[in-house]
Motif scaffolding. Structure first.
Motif, PDB file in Angstrom:
ATOM      1  N   TYR A 126       0.844  -1.197   0.000  1.00  0.00           N
ATOM      2  CA  TYR A 126       0.000   0.000   0.000  1.00  0.00           C
ATOM      3  C   TYR A 126       0.878   1.246   0.000  1.00  0.00           C
ATOM      4  CZ  TYR A 126      -3.208   3.632   1.549  1.00  0.00           C
ATOM      5  OH  TYR A 126      -3.932   4.790   1.651  1.00  0.00           O
ATOM      6  N   MET A 127       0.663   2.126  -0.967  1.00  0.00           N
ATOM      7  CA  MET A 127       1.389   3.391  -1.031  1.00  0.00           C
ATOM      8  C   MET A 127       0.521   4.473  -0.392  1.00  0.00           C
ATOM      9  SD  MET A 127       4.078   5.061  -1.956  1.00  0.00           S
ATOM     10  CE  MET A 127       4.896   3.993  -3.157  1.00  0.00           C
ATOM     11  N   PRO A 128       0.960   5.096   0.677  1.00  0.00           N
ATOM     12  CA  PRO A 128       0.145   6.123   1.334  1.00  0.00           C
ATOM     13  C   PRO A 128      -0.292   7.199   0.347  1.00  0.00           C
ATOM     14  CG  PRO A 128       2.045   5.572   2.682  1.00  0.00           C
ATOM     15  CD  PRO A 128       2.237   4.875   1.374  1.00  0.00           C
ATOM     16  N   SER A 129      -1.529   7.594   0.456  1.00  0.00           N
ATOM     17  CA  SER A 129      -2.087   8.562  -0.492  1.00  0.00           C
ATOM     18  C   SER A 129      -1.395   9.916  -0.403  1.00  0.00           C
ATOM     19  CB  SER A 129      -3.591   8.725  -0.236  1.00  0.00           C
ATOM     20  OG  SER A 129      -3.840   9.121   1.103  1.00  0.00           O
ATOM     21  N   PHE A 130      -0.891  10.285   0.785  1.00  0.00           N
ATOM     22  CA  PHE A 130      -0.236  11.588   0.905  1.00  0.00           C
ATOM     23  C   PHE A 130       1.119  11.620   0.201  1.00  0.00           C
ATOM     24  CE2 PHE A 130       0.260   9.316   5.006  1.00  0.00           C
ATOM     25  CZ  PHE A 130       1.621   9.054   4.957  1.00  0.00           C
ATOM     26  N   GLN A 131       1.617  10.467  -0.230  1.00  0.00           N
ATOM     27  CA  GLN A 131       2.840  10.456  -1.036  1.00  0.00           C
ATOM     28  C   GLN A 131       2.565  11.049  -2.426  1.00  0.00           C
ATOM     29  OE1 GLN A 131       5.806   9.571   0.005  1.00  0.00           O
ATOM     30  NE2 GLN A 131       5.247   8.695   1.992  1.00  0.00           N
ATOM     31  N   TYR A 132       1.326  10.902  -2.907  1.00  0.00           N
ATOM     32  CA  TYR A 132       0.935  11.457  -4.199  1.00  0.00           C
ATOM     33  C   TYR A 132       0.319  12.843  -4.048  1.00  0.00           C
ATOM     34  CZ  TYR A 132       1.394   6.644  -5.885  1.00  0.00           C
ATOM     35  OH  TYR A 132       1.855   5.399  -6.215  1.00  0.00           O
ATOM     36  N   ASN A 133      -0.391  13.072  -2.952  1.00  0.00           N
ATOM     37  CA  ASN A 133      -1.066  14.350  -2.735  1.00  0.00           C
ATOM     38  C   ASN A 133      -0.774  14.816  -1.315  1.00  0.00           C
ATOM     39  OD1 ASN A 133      -2.752  16.537  -2.468  1.00  0.00           O
ATOM     40  ND2 ASN A 133      -4.644  15.453  -2.992  1.00  0.00           N
ATOM     41  N   PRO A 134       0.166  15.761  -1.152  1.00  0.00           N
ATOM     42  CA  PRO A 134       0.560  16.215   0.191  1.00  0.00           C
ATOM     43  C   PRO A 134      -0.581  16.888   0.954  1.00  0.00           C
ATOM     44  CG  PRO A 134       2.165  16.897  -1.474  1.00  0.00           C
ATOM     45  CD  PRO A 134       0.967  16.396  -2.212  1.00  0.00           C
ATOM     46  N   MET A 135      -1.685  17.261   0.266  1.00  0.00           N
ATOM     47  CA  MET A 135      -2.798  17.920   0.936  1.00  0.00           C
ATOM     48  C   MET A 135      -3.666  16.925   1.722  1.00  0.00           C
ATOM     49  SD  MET A 135      -2.226  20.998   0.201  1.00  0.00           S
ATOM     50  CE  MET A 135      -3.715  21.708   0.895  1.00  0.00           C
ATOM     51  N   ILE A 136      -3.447  15.650   1.544  1.00  0.00           N
ATOM     52  CA  ILE A 136      -4.251  14.646   2.241  1.00  0.00           C
ATOM     53  C   ILE A 136      -3.718  14.464   3.658  1.00  0.00           C
ATOM     54  CG2 ILE A 136      -4.948  12.219   2.279  1.00  0.00           C
ATOM     55  CD1 ILE A 136      -4.772  12.201  -0.736  1.00  0.00           C
ATOM     56  N   PRO A 137      -4.554  14.663   4.681  1.00  0.00           N
ATOM     57  CA  PRO A 137      -4.087  14.474   6.067  1.00  0.00           C
ATOM     58  C   PRO A 137      -3.757  13.006   6.333  1.00  0.00           C
ATOM     59  CG  PRO A 137      -6.190  15.670   5.966  1.00  0.00           C
ATOM     60  CD  PRO A 137      -5.949  15.118   4.599  1.00  0.00           C
ATOM     61  N   VAL A 138      -2.889  12.799   7.295  1.00  0.00           N
ATOM     62  CA  VAL A 138      -2.487  11.438   7.648  1.00  0.00           C
ATOM     63  C   VAL A 138      -3.677  10.627   8.134  1.00  0.00           C
ATOM     64  CG1 VAL A 138      -1.093  10.097   9.271  1.00  0.00           C
ATOM     65  CG2 VAL A 138      -0.119  12.111   8.165  1.00  0.00           C
ATOM     66  N   TRP A 139      -4.583  11.265   8.908  1.00  0.00           N
ATOM     67  CA  TRP A 139      -5.729  10.524   9.444  1.00  0.00           C
ATOM     68  C   TRP A 139      -6.694  10.092   8.347  1.00  0.00           C
ATOM     69  CZ3 TRP A 139     -10.155  13.118   8.242  1.00  0.00           C
ATOM     70  CH2 TRP A 139     -10.073  14.510   8.070  1.00  0.00           C
ATOM     71  N   LEU A 140      -6.814  10.908   7.280  1.00  0.00           N
ATOM     72  CA  LEU A 140      -7.684  10.515   6.170  1.00  0.00           C
ATOM     73  C   LEU A 140      -7.071   9.330   5.417  1.00  0.00           C
ATOM     74  CD1 LEU A 140      -9.610  12.934   3.844  1.00  0.00           C
ATOM     75  CD2 LEU A 140      -8.548  10.889   2.915  1.00  0.00           C
ATOM     76  N   ASP A 141      -5.764   9.367   5.257  1.00  0.00           N
ATOM     77  CA  ASP A 141      -5.096   8.226   4.623  1.00  0.00           C
ATOM     78  C   ASP A 141      -5.272   6.961   5.462  1.00  0.00           C
ATOM     79  OD1 ASP A 141      -3.038   7.077   2.632  1.00  0.00           O
ATOM     80  OD2 ASP A 141      -2.144   6.659   4.586  1.00  0.00           O
ATOM     81  N   GLY A 142      -5.294   7.118   6.779  1.00  0.00           N
ATOM     82  CA  GLY A 142      -5.508   5.955   7.643  1.00  0.00           C
ATOM     83  C   GLY A 142      -6.851   5.288   7.377  1.00  0.00           C
ATOM     84  N   ALA A 143      -7.886   6.125   7.124  1.00  0.00           N
ATOM     85  CA  ALA A 143      -9.203   5.569   6.803  1.00  0.00           C
ATOM     86  C   ALA A 143      -9.177   4.824   5.468  1.00  0.00           C
ATOM     87  CB  ALA A 143     -10.239   6.685   6.770  1.00  0.00           C
ATOM     88  N   LEU A 144      -8.517   5.420   4.478  1.00  0.00           N
ATOM     89  CA  LEU A 144      -8.404   4.748   3.179  1.00  0.00           C
ATOM     90  C   LEU A 144      -7.639   3.437   3.300  1.00  0.00           C
ATOM     91  CD1 LEU A 144      -7.546   7.790   0.859  1.00  0.00           C
ATOM     92  CD2 LEU A 144      -9.731   6.576   0.999  1.00  0.00           C
ATOM     93  N   ARG A 145      -6.536   3.471   4.053  1.00  0.00           N
ATOM     94  CA  ARG A 145      -5.704   2.280   4.175  1.00  0.00           C
ATOM     95  C   ARG A 145      -6.477   1.127   4.811  1.00  0.00           C
ATOM     96  NH1 ARG A 145      -1.958   4.379   6.831  1.00  0.00           N
ATOM     97  NH2 ARG A 145      -2.290   3.549   8.922  1.00  0.00           N
ATOM     98  N   ARG A 146      -7.292   1.430   5.808  1.00  0.00           N
ATOM     99  CA  ARG A 146      -8.060   0.356   6.456  1.00  0.00           C
ATOM    100  C   ARG A 146      -9.122  -0.202   5.510  1.00  0.00           C
ATOM    101  NH1 ARG A 146     -11.327   0.451  12.266  1.00  0.00           N
ATOM    102  NH2 ARG A 146     -12.246  -1.635  12.014  1.00  0.00           N
ATOM    103  N   ALA A 147      -9.836   0.665   4.798  1.00  0.00           N
ATOM    104  CA  ALA A 147     -10.869   0.195   3.870  1.00  0.00           C
ATOM    105  C   ALA A 147     -10.281  -0.554   2.687  1.00  0.00           C
ATOM    106  CB  ALA A 147     -11.704   1.377   3.376  1.00  0.00           C
ATOM    107  N   LEU A 148      -9.000  -0.320   2.409  1.00  0.00           N
ATOM    108  CA  LEU A 148      -8.329  -0.980   1.282  1.00  0.00           C
ATOM    109  C   LEU A 148      -7.503  -2.182   1.725  1.00  0.00           C
ATOM    110  CD1 LEU A 148      -7.204   2.176  -0.728  1.00  0.00           C
ATOM    111  CD2 LEU A 148      -8.808   0.418  -1.508  1.00  0.00           C
ATOM    112  N   GLN A 149      -7.721  -2.657   2.926  1.00  0.00           N
ATOM    113  CA  GLN A 149      -7.008  -3.842   3.378  1.00  0.00           C
ATOM    114  C   GLN A 149      -7.319  -5.024   2.448  1.00  0.00           C
ATOM    115  OE1 GLN A 149      -4.819  -4.620   5.887  1.00  0.00           O
ATOM    116  NE2 GLN A 149      -4.612  -2.425   6.263  1.00  0.00           N
TER     117      GLN A 149
END
Length: 548
Positions: free
Chosen positions: A467-490
Motif C-alpha cells: 500500500y502506497m500512502p495517499s499523501f505520497q501522491y497528494n501532500p494535501m491529504i491528512p495522515v488521518w484521512l489516509d488511515g481511513a483509506l488504508r483500512r478500507a483498502l485492506q
C-alpha cells in the motif's frame, strides 16, 4: 392482511394478490413482524420484472424477505421477526398459493368448503408453534399449489386462533347469508367466533378474517399464462431516430457485447429516459437474460436519491428492456478530469454520497459489485447517482447465479476487491474496498495497488500487496484521512471496517489512532517503503562515489 388489485398492464402481468400473516402473540413485536411480511411481499412482488412468472416472482421475493427478517431478528431483544404467511395470487384463470406456518386458507366452491393449505406446527411446552415461517431460518421452505379458479369462488384467509371456534357449516352459512357484502360477512364471522371462544373460556382477541370473491374471469386463450410476459424477445440493434414500443431513440449512449443503452423519449409524454436492453448477440443466453431481468427488480427495491430510479413503462412491452430516469450530468471520470484541483472537502462529500448509494443497496441485501467511476454520475446539482446495476447480486437467491459468478461474467478491473480474484465469496466488505479504491483515485489520481492486483493467485499473495500512502501522491491529504483509506483498502476483508458508516466517519473527522500512527517514525509506520527508500539512497551514493 391485505388485498391488492393493480391497474392496467400490471393486472395482466402480475394478477391480484391476497395475503395474511400472523406472528405468535408471545412476540413483543408481533404486529410489526406480520405487517412487515404483508407490506414487504406486496411491494416487492409487484416490482418484479414482467417476464417472470408468478411462481418465480413470489418465491424470489419471499426468499429475499425471509433473509432480511432473519437478519433483523438477530438484533432484536425479547422478540423476533418470525411470522406465518399465506398468499394467493390470481392471474388469468389460475390461482397460485404460497404458504408457510399456521395461517389458514379455505375455498368455498358451491357447497364445498375446502382447506387449501397444510399447517406447519409443532407442540412445545403445551403451546403450538409454527415449524415453518418467514424469518425462522436462513432459508425457507415454501409450500406451492397451482389450481384453477372458477367464477363465484370465495376464498377465506384467517389465523390459527380461529381454529376450533367455527365449523364448516358455520362458515358456509354466514358467507352465503351475506354473499353480496363481504365486509358484513366478515363482521358476522368475527362476531360468531368471538361468542363461541368466550363461551369456551379462551381468548378471542387474535381473530382475523378476510374474504375474496372472484366475480369475473378473463376469456380463455390458447396461449399459456407465461406466454405474454415470459418470453419477451431481445430488441434489435437500434440507431438514433428509430423507435421501440413508442420510445424514440434520441442518442446511443453505449453499445457493448453485454448491453445496449439509449437515451429515449416517450412519444406520448415527451419524457426523456434511458432504455437498457440486452445485446442482440446474447438473445440465446437464458442465464444472462435472467440476470438482466434481475437488474430491474433489484433497483426497484431500492429507494434512495443517490440511486437512479426505474421508470414504469407506460404501455405493455413487446421486448425485453427496462427504463430508468435520465440523469443530466457527467460521469465521475469526466467530473474529475474537468475538476482536477477540486477541494478536498468537495471530494469527500462526493465519496460520502457514493457510500450512501451503496448503503441503500446493502439495506436490501444487494451487493453492488460493479462500482467504477464510469458507472457513477454527477448531476447538474452536484449529486451522485449510481446508474449501472449489471453486476448487482442478491446472495442466496435460488435459480440465479452466485455473486461471484455474476462479477466474473462482468469482468474485473482495478477497483475490484481482491477476494473476487481469489474466488472467495464476496460480502459487503467487497463494495467497501471498491468505494475506497475510487476515493483513493479521486484524491491522488492513482489507483491503489496499481499493477499488483493482477498478480494475485493465492491467499499468500495478500501479504505481498504494498500500500502506497495517499499523501505520497497528494501532500494535501491528512495522515488521518489516509488511515481511513488504508483500512478500507485492506486486502483481507476481515480487517476492513465493519460498517460503511464507520468509514465515512473517519473520512470526515480525525481518528486519534491514525494521527498517532502518522507521528510514528517512517520506519515503523511503513517499513517496506522506508527500507526501499533507504536502499535507493544508498545506491545513489554508491554510484556517485564510483563516478568520482
Amino acid at each position: 392482511m391485505s388485498v391488492r388489485v393493480p391497474d392496467g398492464s400490471a393486472l395482466a402481468a402480475k394478477g391480484i394478490a391476497a395475503v395474511v400473516a400472523d406472528s405468535t402473540w408471545r412476540n413483543v413485536i408481533a404486529k410489526q413482524a406480520a405487517e412487515t411480511c404483508v407490506r414487504g411481499f406486496l411491494a416487492d412482488y409487484y416490482a418484479t420484472p414482467d417476464n417472470w412468472d408468478v411462481k418465480t416472482s413470489a418465491t424470489k421475493v419471499l426468499s429475499a424477505l425471509n433473509g432480511w427478517l432473519f437478519s433483523q431478528g438477530k438484533s432484536v431483544a425479547n422478540g423476533n421477526y418470525i411470522s406465518s404467511f399465506s398468499s394467493i395470487v390470481l392471474r388469468g384463470r389460475q390461482g397460485h398459493l404460497f404458504h408457510m406456518g399456521d395461517t389458514l386458507v379455505y375455498r368455498l366452491r358451491g357447497g364445498e368448503f375446502e382447506q387449501l393449505n397444510r399447517e406447519h406446527t409443532n407442540f412445545m411446552g403445551g403451546y403450538r408453534y409454527p415449524s415453518r415461517a418467514l424469518g425462522l431460518d436462513p432459508s425457507v421452505d415454501i409450500d406451492y399449489l397451482q389450481f384453477s379458479v372458477n367464477q363465484g369462488d370465495i376464498l377465506l384467509f384467517t389465523t390459527q386462533a380461529a381454529k376450533g371456534t367455527l365449523v364448516t357449516s358455520d362458515y358456509v352459512q354466514l358467507i352465503r347469508q351475506h354473499a353480496s357484502d363481504l365486509n358484513m360477512a366478515c363482521d358476522q364471522i368475527l362476531q360468531s367466533a368471538v361468542q363461541k371462544a368466550s363461551a369456551r373460556g379462551y381468548s378471542s382477541t387474535h381473530f382475523s378474517f378476510q374474504l375474496v370473491r372472484i366475480d369475473m374471469l378473463p376469456e380463455e386463450s390458447g396461449e399459456t399464462l407465461g406466454d405474454a410476459f415470459g418470453a419477451l424477445p431481445v430488441p434489435p440493434d437500434l440507431n438514433e431516430g428509430e423507435e421501440l414500443d413508442g420510445y424514440r431513440i434520441l442518442e446511443v449512449l453505449s453499445k457493448s457485447n453485454m448491453s445496449c443503452i439509449y437515451r429515449v423519449q416517450d412519444k406520448r409524454t415527451e419524457r426523456e429516459m434511458v432504455l437498457k436492453a440486452p445485446s442482440p448477440q446474447l438473445a440465446g443466453r437464458k442465464d444472462f437474460l435472467r440476470q438482466f431481468s434481475m437488474q430491474q427488480w433489484v433497483v426497484e427495491r431500492v429507494n434512495s436519491p443517490y440511486v437512479a430510479k426505474i421508470v414504469d413503462a407506460s404501455r405493455p412491452r413487446n421486448y425485453l428492456y427496462y427504463l430508468r430516469e435520465y440523469v443530466d450530468g457527467r460521469t465521475l471520470s469526466e467530473w474529475i478530469a474537468q475538476n482536477p484541483h477540486a477541494e478536498l472537502r468537495r471530494q469527500t462529500d462526493l465519496i460520502e454520497q457514493m457510500v450512501k448509494a451503496v448503503r441503500a443497496l446493502h439495506r436490501r441485501d444487494i451487493l453492488c459489485q460493479g462500482l467504477h467511476p464510469d458507472n457513477i454520475m454527477v448531476d447538474q446539482q452536484g449529486m451522485i447517482k449510481l446508474i449501472d446495476f449489471a453486476s448487482c447480486a442478491v446472495p442466496g437467491m435460488d435459480d440465479l447465479p452466485e455473486p461471484l459468478a455474476i462479477a466474473r461474467a462482468a469482468g474485473f478491473h482495478s477497483y475490484t476487491a481482491p477476494e473476487y480474484r481469489l474466488n472467495r465469496d464476496p460480502g459487503p466488505a467487497a463494495d467497501q474496498f471498491s468505494l475506497a479504491a475510487i476515493a483513493y483515485w479521486m484524491l491522488t489520481g492513482q489507483k491503489p495497488y496499481a499493477g499488483q492486483m493482477e498478480l494475485l493467485h493465492s491467499r499468500a499473495d495478500f501479504s505481498r500487496l504494498e500500500y502506497m500512502p495517499s499523501f505520497q501522491y497528494n501532500p494535501m491529504i491528512p495522515v488521518w484521512l489516509d488511515g481511513a483509506l488504508r483500512r478500507a483498502l485492506q486486502p483481507n476483508p476481515e480487517l476492513r471496517y465493519r460498517r460503511l458508516s464507520e468509514f465515512v466517519y473517519d473520512l470526515k473527522k480525525p481518528n486519534p489512532h491514525y494521527i498517532k500512527e502518522g507521528n510514528m517514525p517512517l520506519a515503523e509506520r511503513n517499513p517496506l517503503f522506508f527500507w526501499k527508500g533507504l536502499s535507493g539512497i544508498l545506491l545513489l551514493l554508491l554510484l556517485a562515489s564510483l563516478m568520482h
